[in-house]
Scaffold this motif. Sequence first.
Motif, PDB file in Angstrom:
ATOM      1  N   VAL A  23      13.143   6.703 -15.421  1.00  0.00           N
ATOM      2  CA  VAL A  23      13.100   7.203 -14.039  1.00  0.00           C
ATOM      3  C   VAL A  23      12.915   8.720 -14.048  1.00  0.00           C
ATOM      4  CG1 VAL A  23      14.413   7.432 -11.894  1.00  0.00           C
ATOM      5  CG2 VAL A  23      14.470   5.267 -13.153  1.00  0.00           C
ATOM      6  N   THR A  24      13.627   9.378 -14.952  1.00  0.00           N
ATOM      7  CA  THR A  24      13.503  10.845 -15.062  1.00  0.00           C
ATOM      8  C   THR A  24      12.083  11.223 -15.462  1.00  0.00           C
ATOM      9  OG1 THR A  24      15.816  10.988 -15.698  1.00  0.00           O
ATOM     10  CG2 THR A  24      14.447  12.891 -16.220  1.00  0.00           C
ATOM     11  N   THR A  25      11.524  10.483 -16.428  1.00  0.00           N
ATOM     12  CA  THR A  25      10.146  10.771 -16.866  1.00  0.00           C
ATOM     13  C   THR A  25       9.160  10.578 -15.713  1.00  0.00           C
ATOM     14  OG1 THR A  25      10.682  10.061 -19.107  1.00  0.00           O
ATOM     15  CG2 THR A  25       8.349  10.106 -18.530  1.00  0.00           C
ATOM     16  N   TRP A  26       9.369   9.507 -14.951  1.00  0.00           N
ATOM     17  CA  TRP A  26       8.478   9.237 -13.801  1.00  0.00           C
ATOM     18  C   TRP A  26       8.478  10.434 -12.842  1.00  0.00           C
ATOM     19  CZ3 TRP A  26       9.907   7.791  -8.509  1.00  0.00           C
ATOM     20  CH2 TRP A  26       8.819   7.344  -7.747  1.00  0.00           C
ATOM     21  N   ARG A  27       9.672  10.946 -12.550  1.00  0.00           N
ATOM     22  CA  ARG A  27       9.767  12.065 -11.602  1.00  0.00           C
ATOM     23  C   ARG A  27       9.156  13.333 -12.205  1.00  0.00           C
ATOM     24  NH1 ARG A  27      15.016  12.706  -8.205  1.00  0.00           N
ATOM     25  NH2 ARG A  27      13.445  13.851  -7.015  1.00  0.00           N
ATOM     26  N   GLU A  28       9.367  13.527 -13.507  1.00  0.00           N
ATOM     27  CA  GLU A  28       8.774  14.711 -14.168  1.00  0.00           C
ATOM     28  C   GLU A  28       7.247  14.615 -14.144  1.00  0.00           C
ATOM     29  OE1 GLU A  28      12.442  15.593 -17.300  1.00  0.00           O
ATOM     30  OE2 GLU A  28      10.632  14.562 -18.022  1.00  0.00           O
ATOM     31  N   GLN A  29       6.735  13.406 -14.349  1.00  0.00           N
ATOM     32  CA  GLN A  29       5.268  13.234 -14.328  1.00  0.00           C
ATOM     33  C   GLN A  29       4.701  13.491 -12.928  1.00  0.00           C
ATOM     34  OE1 GLN A  29       4.570   9.332 -15.976  1.00  0.00           O
ATOM     35  NE2 GLN A  29       4.859  10.023 -18.083  1.00  0.00           N
ATOM     36  N   LEU A  30       5.434  13.075 -11.901  1.00  0.00           N
ATOM     37  CA  LEU A  30       4.964  13.348 -10.529  1.00  0.00           C
ATOM     38  C   LEU A  30       4.975  14.859 -10.274  1.00  0.00           C
ATOM     39  CD1 LEU A  30       6.693  10.508  -8.424  1.00  0.00           C
ATOM     40  CD2 LEU A  30       4.321  10.604  -9.229  1.00  0.00           C
ATOM     41  N   ALA A  31       6.036  15.533 -10.744  1.00  0.00           N
ATOM     42  CA  ALA A  31       6.118  16.989 -10.554  1.00  0.00           C
ATOM     43  C   ALA A  31       4.954  17.682 -11.269  1.00  0.00           C
ATOM     44  CB  ALA A  31       7.455  17.513 -11.067  1.00  0.00           C
ATOM     45  N   ALA A  32       4.662  17.213 -12.500  1.00  0.00           N
ATOM     46  CA  ALA A  32       3.555  17.802 -13.262  1.00  0.00           C
ATOM     47  C   ALA A  32       2.228  17.554 -12.537  1.00  0.00           C
ATOM     48  CB  ALA A  32       3.512  17.213 -14.674  1.00  0.00           C
ATOM     49  N   ALA A  33       2.090  16.342 -11.995  1.00  0.00           N
ATOM     50  CA  ALA A  33       0.850  16.022 -11.275  1.00  0.00           C
ATOM     51  C   ALA A  33       0.683  16.936 -10.068  1.00  0.00           C
ATOM     52  CB  ALA A  33       0.876  14.547 -10.844  1.00  0.00           C
ATOM     53  N   GLU A  34       1.794  17.190  -9.380  1.00  0.00           N
ATOM     54  CA  GLU A  34       1.704  18.084  -8.211  1.00  0.00           C
ATOM     55  C   GLU A  34       1.280  19.486  -8.648  1.00  0.00           C
ATOM     56  OE1 GLU A  34       5.322  19.206  -6.305  1.00  0.00           O
ATOM     57  OE2 GLU A  34       4.344  19.556  -4.378  1.00  0.00           O
ATOM     58  N   ALA A  35       1.906  19.969  -9.739  1.00  0.00           N
ATOM     59  CA  ALA A  35       1.581  21.316 -10.226  1.00  0.00           C
ATOM     60  C   ALA A  35       0.108  21.427 -10.611  1.00  0.00           C
ATOM     61  CB  ALA A  35       2.472  21.653 -11.419  1.00  0.00           C
ATOM     62  N   GLY A  65      -2.274  19.649  -9.185  1.00  0.00           N
ATOM     63  CA  GLY A  65      -3.119  19.300  -8.040  1.00  0.00           C
ATOM     64  C   GLY A  65      -3.694  17.901  -8.094  1.00  0.00           C
ATOM     65  N   ARG A  66      -2.945  16.956  -8.695  1.00  0.00           N
ATOM     66  CA  ARG A  66      -3.436  15.565  -8.740  1.00  0.00           C
ATOM     67  C   ARG A  66      -2.341  14.586  -8.334  1.00  0.00           C
ATOM     68  NH1 ARG A  66      -1.399  13.554 -13.301  1.00  0.00           N
ATOM     69  NH2 ARG A  66      -0.657  15.063 -14.787  1.00  0.00           N
ATOM     70  N   PHE A  67      -1.400  15.084  -7.506  1.00  0.00           N
ATOM     71  CA  PHE A  67      -0.331  14.218  -6.995  1.00  0.00           C
ATOM     72  C   PHE A  67      -0.785  13.572  -5.686  1.00  0.00           C
ATOM     73  CE2 PHE A  67       3.014  13.780  -3.782  1.00  0.00           C
ATOM     74  CZ  PHE A  67       3.827  12.839  -4.388  1.00  0.00           C
ATOM     75  N   GLY A  68      -0.320  12.354  -5.458  1.00  0.00           N
ATOM     76  CA  GLY A  68      -0.594  11.716  -4.159  1.00  0.00           C
ATOM     77  C   GLY A  68       0.474  10.705  -3.799  1.00  0.00           C
ATOM     78  N   HIS A 125       0.824  -1.223   0.000  1.00  0.00           N
ATOM     79  CA  HIS A 125       0.000   0.000   0.000  1.00  0.00           C
ATOM     80  C   HIS A 125       0.856   1.269   0.000  1.00  0.00           C
ATOM     81  CE1 HIS A 125      -3.394  -2.575   0.477  1.00  0.00           C
ATOM     82  NE2 HIS A 125      -2.875  -3.113   1.564  1.00  0.00           N
ATOM     83  N   PHE A 126       2.127   1.096  -0.283  1.00  0.00           N
ATOM     84  CA  PHE A 126       3.073   2.220  -0.377  1.00  0.00           C
ATOM     85  C   PHE A 126       3.062   2.653  -1.831  1.00  0.00           C
ATOM     86  CE2 PHE A 126       7.335   3.719  -1.314  1.00  0.00           C
ATOM     87  CZ  PHE A 126       7.722   4.441  -0.190  1.00  0.00           C
ATOM     88  N   CYS A 127       2.474   3.812  -2.121  1.00  0.00           N
ATOM     89  CA  CYS A 127       2.195   4.100  -3.528  1.00  0.00           C
ATOM     90  C   CYS A 127       2.227   5.590  -3.867  1.00  0.00           C
ATOM     91  CB  CYS A 127       0.812   3.527  -3.871  1.00  0.00           C
ATOM     92  SG  CYS A 127       0.555   3.346  -5.617  1.00  0.00           S
ATOM     93  N   PHE A 128       2.929   5.893  -4.947  1.00  0.00           N
ATOM     94  CA  PHE A 128       2.863   7.240  -5.539  1.00  0.00           C
ATOM     95  C   PHE A 128       1.757   7.247  -6.583  1.00  0.00           C
ATOM     96  CE2 PHE A 128       7.050   7.410  -3.719  1.00  0.00           C
ATOM     97  CZ  PHE A 128       7.207   8.741  -3.366  1.00  0.00           C
TER      98      PHE A 128
END
Length: 256
Positions: A226-238, A240-243, A144-147
């Motif tokens: 890995v870089t794309t994954w991190r960029e996608q998380l950053a975009a999601a945060e920007a 408002g859909r990051f978790g 249940h540890f999930c980005f």
Amino acid sequence: MEFSSDIGRLQRRAASSMAGMSRRQAILEALPVSKGDHVLDIGCGGGHLLDHLAKDVGDDGHVFGLDPSADQLAEAKTRCAEHDNVTLLHSFADAIDLPDASCHAITSTQTLEYIEDVDASLAEATRVLMPGGWLVNVSILWDHFCFYGADADLNARIHDAFRAHCHHQMLPMELPGKLTALGYRHIRDTSLAFVNTRRNANTPAFYLEQLMAGFALGQGVVEADVTTWREQLAAAEAEGRFGFTSFPVLTAACRG
Ligand SMILES: C[S@@+](CC[C@H](N)C(=O)[O-])C[C@H]1O[C@@H](n2cnc3c(N)ncnc32)[C@H](O)[C@@H]1O
């Protein structure tokens, strides 16, 4: 997983974050500790909890922090420098250099799941714990540890790679049976689950994303992914859909 250099540094930063603080508060509330007690922290890491325990047991008590990582123990030594009642033990959890029934309480945070032969370590902790003493463990339900927020397939690949970082993905589900077999009673579980919807430096998500990215590279995931994954998380945060969700479980048990 080796908790030295960068991984150890990121782990200690995560432990200093808000989630680490609330986890320690939950442990201190669950662990019956009195002045004069002897208490052991298995896998003490950078010694965040030792600092609190040393204050709780006072000058007549003693706190032992055990860890196999010299880097972690060096940090713990610095953190606990002002306490004369802290001793650091450089060893693994299945070989604790303390006499039988010498500890009033034992605690461990996010450590037992990394130990392949966890039964041997639990038996060794039980040897050291006094009858009637309490064991309080916190381990994570890694399933249940999930980005959230990255492309689903890519996200799944990074999480799949991370599964290799520990031996027991769902240890809290197995602990009640293991502890009962060792003669423990009054076993109870408490959820310490939390969610982050931001990636700022006060959140464990901030450090664990970096830790997971480094681990995925070590597991052979290509750097571009890995870089794309991190960029996608950053975009999601920007947007408002990051978790990020994590589900630590506190297990408390009394030695019979
Ligand atoms: C995720 S860190 C947790 C550190 C600390 N308990 C905290 O909450 O900040 C896991 C720790 O377990 C230690 N560890 C790994 N294998 C171990 C073993 N076999 N016996 C004892 N500790 C171990 C690591 O060196 C590391 O410091």
